[in-house]
Design a protein around this motif. Structure first.
Motif, PDB file in Angstrom:
ATOM      1  N   GLY A  86      14.641  -8.879 -15.809  1.00 48.23           N
ATOM      2  CA  GLY A  86      13.575  -7.994 -15.320  1.00 48.23           C
ATOM      3  C   GLY A  86      14.128  -6.800 -14.570  1.00 48.23           C
ATOM      4  N   ARG A  87      13.595  -5.618 -14.888  1.00 49.80           N
ATOM      5  CA  ARG A  87      14.067  -4.385 -14.265  1.00 49.80           C
ATOM      6  C   ARG A  87      13.296  -4.029 -12.999  1.00 49.80           C
ATOM      7  NH1 ARG A  87      18.114  -5.446 -17.322  1.00 49.80           N
ATOM      8  NH2 ARG A  87      18.580  -4.108 -19.082  1.00 49.80           N
ATOM      9  N   GLY A  88      12.355  -4.890 -12.613  1.00 52.21           N
ATOM     10  CA  GLY A  88      11.532  -4.575 -11.437  1.00 52.21           C
ATOM     11  C   GLY A  88      12.205  -4.907 -10.123  1.00 52.21           C
TER      12      GLY A  88
ATOM     13  N   ASP B  80       3.516  -0.157 -10.516  1.00 59.46           N
ATOM     14  CA  ASP B  80       3.152   0.212  -9.147  1.00 59.46           C
ATOM     15  C   ASP B  80       4.262   1.022  -8.488  1.00 59.46           C
ATOM     16  OD1 ASP B  80       1.166   0.162  -7.172  1.00 59.46           O
ATOM     17  OD2 ASP B  80       2.289  -1.295  -6.018  1.00 59.46           O
ATOM     18  N   GLU B  81       5.466   0.889  -9.019  1.00 58.62           N
ATOM     19  CA  GLU B  81       6.633   1.649  -8.559  1.00 58.62           C
ATOM     20  C   GLU B  81       6.592   2.013  -7.082  1.00 58.62           C
ATOM     21  OE1 GLU B  81       9.685   3.756 -10.958  1.00 58.62           O
ATOM     22  OE2 GLU B  81       8.091   5.230 -10.853  1.00 58.62           O
ATOM     23  N   GLY B  82       6.811   0.988  -6.269  1.00 57.98           N
ATOM     24  CA  GLY B  82       6.638   1.188  -4.835  1.00 57.98           C
ATOM     25  C   GLY B  82       7.839   1.740  -4.106  1.00 57.98           C
ATOM     26  N   ASP B  83       9.038   1.566  -4.635  1.00 57.79           N
ATOM     27  CA  ASP B  83      10.237   2.044  -3.955  1.00 57.79           C
ATOM     28  C   ASP B  83      10.127   3.554  -3.740  1.00 57.79           C
ATOM     29  OD1 ASP B  83      12.721   3.003  -3.241  1.00 57.79           O
ATOM     30  OD2 ASP B  83      13.819   2.061  -4.865  1.00 57.79           O
TER      31      ASP B  83
ATOM     32  N   GLY C 289       3.084  -4.378  -5.300  1.00 57.88           N
ATOM     33  CA  GLY C 289       4.102  -4.486  -6.337  1.00 57.88           C
ATOM     34  C   GLY C 289       4.577  -5.917  -6.490  1.00 57.88           C
ATOM     35  N   GLU C 290       4.380  -6.725  -5.472  1.00 66.02           N
ATOM     36  CA  GLU C 290       4.750  -8.138  -5.535  1.00 66.02           C
ATOM     37  C   GLU C 290       3.783  -8.829  -6.490  1.00 66.02           C
ATOM     38  OE1 GLU C 290       5.088 -12.325  -4.658  1.00 66.02           O
ATOM     39  OE2 GLU C 290       3.283 -11.130  -4.417  1.00 66.02           O
ATOM     40  N   GLU C 291       4.290  -9.770  -7.276  1.00 65.18           N
ATOM     41  CA  GLU C 291       3.487 -10.222  -8.407  1.00 65.18           C
ATOM     42  C   GLU C 291       2.170 -10.897  -8.037  1.00 65.18           C
ATOM     43  OE1 GLU C 291       5.983 -12.600 -10.863  1.00 65.18           O
ATOM     44  OE2 GLU C 291       6.100 -14.268  -9.461  1.00 65.18           O
TER      45      GLU C 291
ATOM     46  N   ILE D 105       1.905 -13.358 -17.461  1.00 65.13           N
ATOM     47  CA  ILE D 105       3.243 -12.809 -17.248  1.00 65.13           C
ATOM     48  C   ILE D 105       3.123 -11.379 -16.747  1.00 65.13           C
ATOM     49  CG2 ILE D 105       4.529 -14.239 -18.895  1.00 65.13           C
ATOM     50  CD1 ILE D 105       4.430 -11.869 -20.826  1.00 65.13           C
ATOM     51  N   LEU D 106       4.067 -11.024 -15.891  1.00 63.06           N
ATOM     52  CA  LEU D 106       4.108  -9.671 -15.352  1.00 63.06           C
ATOM     53  C   LEU D 106       5.518  -9.142 -15.561  1.00 63.06           C
ATOM     54  CD1 LEU D 106       2.937  -7.377 -13.472  1.00 63.06           C
ATOM     55  CD2 LEU D 106       4.008  -8.616 -11.602  1.00 63.06           C
ATOM     56  N   ASN D 107       5.615  -7.977 -16.204  1.00 66.60           N
ATOM     57  CA  ASN D 107       6.920  -7.338 -16.318  1.00 66.60           C
ATOM     58  C   ASN D 107       6.838  -5.894 -15.894  1.00 66.60           C
ATOM     59  OD1 ASN D 107       7.570  -9.534 -18.888  1.00 66.60           O
ATOM     60  ND2 ASN D 107       9.124  -9.118 -17.355  1.00 66.60           N
TER      61      ASN D 107
ATOM     62  N   CYS E 163       6.728 -13.643   1.462  1.00 68.39           N
ATOM     63  CA  CYS E 163       7.006 -13.043   0.158  1.00 68.39           C
ATOM     64  C   CYS E 163       8.245 -12.168   0.217  1.00 68.39           C
ATOM     65  CB  CYS E 163       5.810 -12.233  -0.349  1.00 68.39           C
ATOM     66  SG  CYS E 163       5.736 -10.547   0.278  1.00 68.39           S
ATOM     67  N   GLY E 164       8.587 -11.633  -0.932  1.00 64.13           N
ATOM     68  CA  GLY E 164       9.782 -10.819  -1.066  1.00 64.13           C
ATOM     69  C   GLY E 164       9.833  -9.644  -0.110  1.00 64.13           C
ATOM     70  N   LEU E 165       8.669  -9.125   0.268  1.00 66.63           N
ATOM     71  CA  LEU E 165       8.680  -7.965   1.152  1.00 66.63           C
ATOM     72  C   LEU E 165       9.365  -8.307   2.473  1.00 66.63           C
ATOM     73  CD1 LEU E 165       5.797  -5.466   1.652  1.00 66.63           C
ATOM     74  CD2 LEU E 165       7.110  -6.205   3.597  1.00 66.63           C
ATOM     75  N   GLY E 166       8.912  -9.383   3.099  1.00 72.65           N
ATOM     76  CA  GLY E 166       9.491  -9.795   4.368  1.00 72.65           C
ATOM     77  C   GLY E 166      10.909 -10.331   4.205  1.00 72.65           C
TER      78      GLY E 166
END
Ligand SMILES: Cc1cc2nc3c(=O)[nH]c(=O)nc-3n(C[C@H](O)[C@H](O)[C@H](O)COP(=O)(O)O)c2cc1C
Ligand code: FES
Lengths: 172, 598
Positions: free
Chosen positions: B165-167, B197-200, B286-288, B320-322, B502-505
Motif C-alpha cells: 500500500g502506498r498510503g 484524502d491525502e492528508g500529509d 485518512g485513517e481507514e 477494502i480501502l486502498n 490509532c495511527g495518528l497518535g
C-alpha cells in the motif's frame, strides 16, 4: 478539532428566505441518501457561506436528528465554518513545504494588516483569514489563496500590494 | 490526424501559475495562423516539475517549454509550429546545462532517473477524455480480468507482484484483497474504497494522479470489485481538491456512458458503480476506520481494530480501502504481469514510489523512482540540490507521522523497511528538504502543532499527550526549556506510541524522536546556551545595531512597531532589548546592513 466554537453573536445572522428555500430543497433531494448529513452540510455551507446555528437547526429539524449530532459533525471538520467568511476569503498555506519556506511570516503580516486572527472575519465582512494545510501547489511554495486566485512564491513584501488590489474591487 | 500536439499542463501548480489562460491563447493563435486542422491543443495533468510552470510540451519531439507567459504564445506558434524552429530561449534549461543545449523532456536530469508507472499517463493524456485513456490501453486490464481471469487469479497476480500500500503503512495489497474475499462469504454487499484524502501537508501525488489520470483509479477499483465480490465503490476525496473532484465526476460519467461502469460490464454479468464522497478537512479521516465512519456521514473518529475492515468496514460490511497511488499501479500489473512489477525495486519493496519533492530544493515537483533509489540521487540528481548555495540539513518524509533524515543517511536505498529503520517512514510520499536555515526544534513543534490540532480527541494519550509535548517544545523554542525537558519528551513519546488508539497518535511522536536522535546538539543549544543555531526561534534572537555601520538614517526607528529603537538623525541608533519583540522589521528595512541577528 480545529473548527472554533462560535463567539456569541459576534456578527448577526443575515440569511434570506430565498436561501432557506434552497436549503430545504437540498435536504428534500438528499434526505434518503446513505450518509446524507455531510453532503447536506457541504451544500448548506455553499448556500450560506458558513453554518450558523440557525441553519444547523433547520437541518436537524428537517432530517429529524438531534441538533447535537449536527453540531458535532459541523465542529469536527475544519472545512465547516461556524463564523461568517469575508467577501474575500484569504487562506494561507501552512503545509510543510510552505512552512519551511516561510509562509508563517506571511500569515503574521496578514494578521497585523487586517487586525484579525486566523479564523476571523473583519468587522466590515470584507476579508476573512484562515490558515490551511497544503493546497497541493507545493511547487510554488509559499502559497496563499484569495477566493479562487492563487498566489505563489510569495514574500512578506508582496502582502500590502496584494491586499490593495482587493480593497479597490467591490467583488471577488 | 494532427501533425503536432501542444500539451498545456492543467495541474494545480500550473493552473495557479496561469496555464488556463494559455490554452485559450494557444487555440486563438493557432486558428489565426490557419493551423487549426494540423495542430491540436490538449490540456493535460501534471508533468511533475511544478516550480517551472506553466509548462507546455510540444509533440512529436517533446520540446519542453517552461515558465511560459501569455506573451510567449504567439512566438511559439509562429516559430515552432509554423516554421518548425524551436524557440530555444523558452526551453527548460537545467542548472547543469551550459547554455544553448536544447533538450527534450526525457533527456533532462529531472526525468532521466525516473520510472513512470503510476504517473505514466499524467501530463501525457487529456484527463477529461476517456478515449485518450483507452488509447493508452486503458480499460484493457478490466476487460482481461472480466473475460479471462477468475477472481482468485486476480488476487494471486497482485499478491505475487509484491505491491504494498502506498498510503503509508505498506500493507501487502493482495493480502488485503484476499482477506476481504475469503473471510466473509455470505453473498451480501462488500465495498471497495479509494483513499484520496491525502492528508500529509506538503504532498500532492494523489492529487496529480486524480487530476491527470482519473480513469486509472476507476478501472482499478472495478478490478478489485470483481476480485473481492463487491458491486459498489466509494472515492473519498478532499474537498480542497476542486479540480480533482471535477475530473473524477467527468470520468465517472464517461465510464458509465461507455458501459465500463454500471450494469453487466463487458457482458460479463459483473456490475460495479462508483460514488464520490467529499472529505471536509480532517486529517484523521485518512485513517481507514475514521474514513469509513465519515462516509457514513458521522464525525470521522477512528475505532479500535479488530474487527478489521476486511470483515466489518463501511456499514459493517467487508470493505477494502486502498490509496490512490496503489490503485494507479493495478491495471499495469494486470497487463504486464506480476513478474514485470516485481522486477523493479528492492527485496521487500517492489515497484516504484512517487514523491512530492518540496521545500529547499531546486526542482520542486513530483518524481517517481524505483524503490531502492538513494536519497542522494533524489535530492542531488533529480532535485538539482539545495538552492542558493545553502547546506542540506535534513529530508523529512512521512509527514506528521514521519521523521527527519540527516545527511549521514544520504546513501540509504529508499524503501519501506529502510526508512522505518532510520526513524522515519515512507508515508504517502511527501519529501521536504530542509537547509541550514531551518531549525529542527521548530520543525518538530510545527508537526506537533499539526497533530494537536488534528487529534480527534477520542483517546487520552493522543489528546492530552500531544498537547503536553507541544507545550514542552514551545517552551524550548522560547528559551525556557531545560535538559530535563528533553527526557520528559522521550518518556511521553514512548508512552503515546504504545497507548494511542490509532495511527495518528501512535506516530505523532516520530518528528520529535527523530530530531532528538539526529539533531540533539540543536536541542541542547536551545536549552543550555539559549541559542537557536538556525536563527529561527524568535524568543532566542537578539537584534543589535553595529555602530560602525549605522548612519543614523532613522529608518529602523520609524519601522519599529513597538518604538523601542532610540537615536536622533545622523547619530548611531540602539535597540532596547527589554522592549524588542524580535519582529525583524528593523533589519528588513535597514539600507546599510547595519543590523545583525544572533
Ligand atoms: C492519521 C492517519 C492518516 C492517514 N492519512 C492517509 C491519507 O491521507 N491517504 C492515504 O492513502 N492513507 C492514509 N492513511 C493510511 C490509511 O489508514 C490506510 O492504511 C491506507 O489508505 C490503506 O491503503 P494502502 O494499503 O493502499 O496504502 C492514514 C493513516 C493514519 C493513521
Ligand atoms: S505545502 Fe503549501 S501548497 Fe503544499
Amino acid at each position: 478539532m480545529s473548527a472554533a466554537i462560535p463567539a456569541p453573536a459576534q456578527l448577526p445572522f443575515q440569511g434570506t428566505a430565498e436561501q432557506e428555500q434552497q436549503l430545504r430543497a437540498l435536504i428534500e433531494e438528499k434526505r434518503d441518501d446513505k450518509g446524507a448529513l455531510m453532503p447536506i452540510l457541504q451544500g448548506a455551507q455553499e448556500i450560506y457561506g458558513y453554518l450558523p446555528v440557525e441553519v444547523q437547526k433547520i437541518i436537524a429539524e428537517e432530517m429529524d436528528v438531534p441538533l447535537e449530532k449536527v453540531y458535532g459533525v459541523s465542529t469536527f471538520y475544519s472545512q465547516f465554518s461556524l463564523t461568517p467568511k469575508g467577501k474575500h476569503q484569504i487562506s494561507v498555506c501552512l503545509g510543510t513545504a510552505c512552512y519551511v519556506k516561510g509562509s508563517g511570516l506571511v500569515l503574521d503580516k496578514l494578521k497585523e494588516r487586517l487586525e484579525i486572527d486566523s479564523g476571523e472575519c473583519t468587522p466590515d465582512r470584507e476579508f476573512s483569514l484562515d490558515a490551511c494545510r497544503c493546497v497541493g501547489a507545493c511547487g510554488l511554495a509559499p502559497v496563499m489563496t484569495i477566493g479562487d486566485d492563487v498566489y505563489g512564491r510569495l514574500t512578506v513584501d508582496q502582502v500590502d500590494g496584494i491586499l490593495e488590489k482587493y480593497k479597490q474591487q467591490p467583488h471577488a | 490526424m494532427f501533425r503536432a500536439h501542444v500539451l498545456v499542463c492543467g495541474g494545480t501548480g500550473c493552473v495557479s501559475s496561469g496555464s488556463a489562460k494559455l490554452i485559450d491563447l494557444f487555440k486563438e493563435e493557432i486558428e489565426k495562423q490557419g493551423l487549426k486542422d494540423e495542430v491540436a491543443v490538449v490540456q493535460t495533468g501534471c508533468h511533475g516539475l511544478c516550480a517551472m510552470g506553466p509548462i507546455v510540451v510540444v509533440y512529436p519531439d517533446a520540446t519542453f517549454y517552461a515558465m511560459v507567459k501569455e506573451e510567449n504564445v504567439s512566438e511559439i506558434v509562429e516559430e515552432h509550429l509554423l516554421k518548425g524552429r524551436v524557440v530555444s530561449h523558452l526551453v527548460y534549461k537545467e542548472e547543469s546545462d551550459a547554455g544553448e543545449n536544447v533538450k527534450s523532456l526525457n533527456d533532462t536530469d529531472f526525468y532521466k532517473k525516473q520510472t513512470r508507472v503510476a504517473l505514466r499517463n499524467c501530463g501525457v493524456i487529456n484527463p477529461e477524455n476517456i478515449d485518450e485513456y483507452i488509447g493508452m490501453r486503458g480499460y484493457e486490464a478490466l476487460g482481461k480480468v472480466l473475460t479471462e481471469m477468475q477472481p482468485e487469479d486476480v488476487i494471486d497476480t497482485i499478491l505475487k507482484s509484491g505491491l504494498r500500500g502506498r498510503g503509508g503503512a505498506g500493507f501487502p495489497t493482495g493480502q488485503k484483497w484476499k482477506l476481504a474475499r475469503e473471510l466473509v462469504q455470505d453473498g451480501g454487499q462488500k465495498y471497495v474504497c479509494c483513499n484520496a484524502d491525502e492528508g500529509d501537508p506538503g504532498a500532492f501525488m494523489d492529487r496529480s494522479v486524480l487530476e491527470g489520470d482519473p480513469h486509472v483509479v476507476l478501472e482499478a477499483m472495478a478490478i478489485a470489485g470483481y476480485a473481492i465480490g463487491a458491486s459498489q465503490g466509494y472515492i473519498y476525496v478532499r474537498a480542497e481538491y476542486p479540480i480533482a473532484v471535477e475530473r473524477l465526476k467527468i470520468a465517472i460519467g464517461q465510464a458509465k456512458e461507455y458501459g465500463l461502469l454500471g450494469e453487466n460490464i463487458f457482458e460479463s454479468g459483473f456490475s460495479f458503480d462508483i460514488d464520490l464522497r467529499l472529505g471536509a478537512g480532517a486529517f484523521v479521516c485518512g485513517e481507514e476506520t475514521a474514513l469509513m465512519t465519515s462516509i457514513e456521514g458521522k464525525r470521522g473518529e477512528p475505532r479500535p481494530r479488530p474487527p478489521f475492515p476486511a470483515v466489518s468496514g463501511l456499514y459493517q460490511r467487508p470493505t477494502i480501502l486502498n490509496n490512490v497511488e496503489t490503485w494507479a499501479n493495478i491495471p499495469q500489473i494486470i497487463l504486464n504481469g506480476a513478474d514485470w512489477f516485481a522486477s523493479m525495486g528492492t527485496e521487500k519493496s517492489k515497484g516504484t514510489k512517487v514523491f512530492a519533492l518540496g521545500g529547499k530544493i531546486n526542482n520542486t515537483g513530483l518524481v517517481e523512482i524505483p524503490m531502492g533509489t538513494t536519497l542522494r540521487e533524489v535530492v542531488e540528481d533529480i532535485g538539482g540540490g539545495v538552492p542558493n548555495g545553502k547546506k542540506f540539513k535534513a529530508a523529512q518524509t512521512g509527514g506528521p507521522s514521519g521523521g527527519c533524515i540527516p545527511a549521514e543517511h544520504f546513501d540509504v536505498p529508499i524503501d519501506y523497511d529502510n526508512l522505518t529503520a532510520i526513524g522515519s517512514m515512507m508515508g504517502s510520499g511527501g519529501l521536504i528538504v530542509m537547509d541550514e536555515d531551518n531549525c529542527m526544534v521548530d520543525i518538530a513543534k510545527f508537526f506537533l502543532e499539526f497533530t494537536v490540532d488534528e487529534s480527534c480527541g477520542k483517546c487520552v494519550p493522543c489528546r492530552i499527550g500531544t498537547k503536553r509535548m507541544y507545550e514542552i517544545l514551545d517552551r524550548i523554542t522560547k528559551g525556557q526549556g531545560t535538559l530535563k525537558d528533553l527526557d520528559r519528551l522521550q518518556e511521553l513519546a514512548a508512552h503515546i506510541k504504545d497507548n494511542a488508539l490509532c495511527g495518528l497518535g501512535q506516530t505523532a511522536p516520530n518528528p520529535i524522536l527523530s530530531t532528538l536522535q539526529y539533531f540533539h546538539d540543536e536541542y541542547v543549544a536551545h536549552v543550555v546556551d539559549k541559542k537557536c543555531p538556525a536563527k529561527v526561534c524568535r524568543g532566542l534572537l537578539t537584534y543589535t545595531i553595529i555602530p560602525e555601520k549605522c548612519r543614523g538614517c532613522t529608518k529602523c526607528a520609524r519601522n519599529c512597531p513597538v518604538r523601542c529603537i532610540s537615536g536622533t538623525v545622523k547619530e548611531v541608533h540602539t535597540i532596547d532589548q527589554e522592549q524588542c519583540i524580535k519582529c525583524g522589521a528593523c533589519m528588513a528595512n535597514c539600507p546599510f546592513d547595519a543590523i545583525v541577528k544572533e
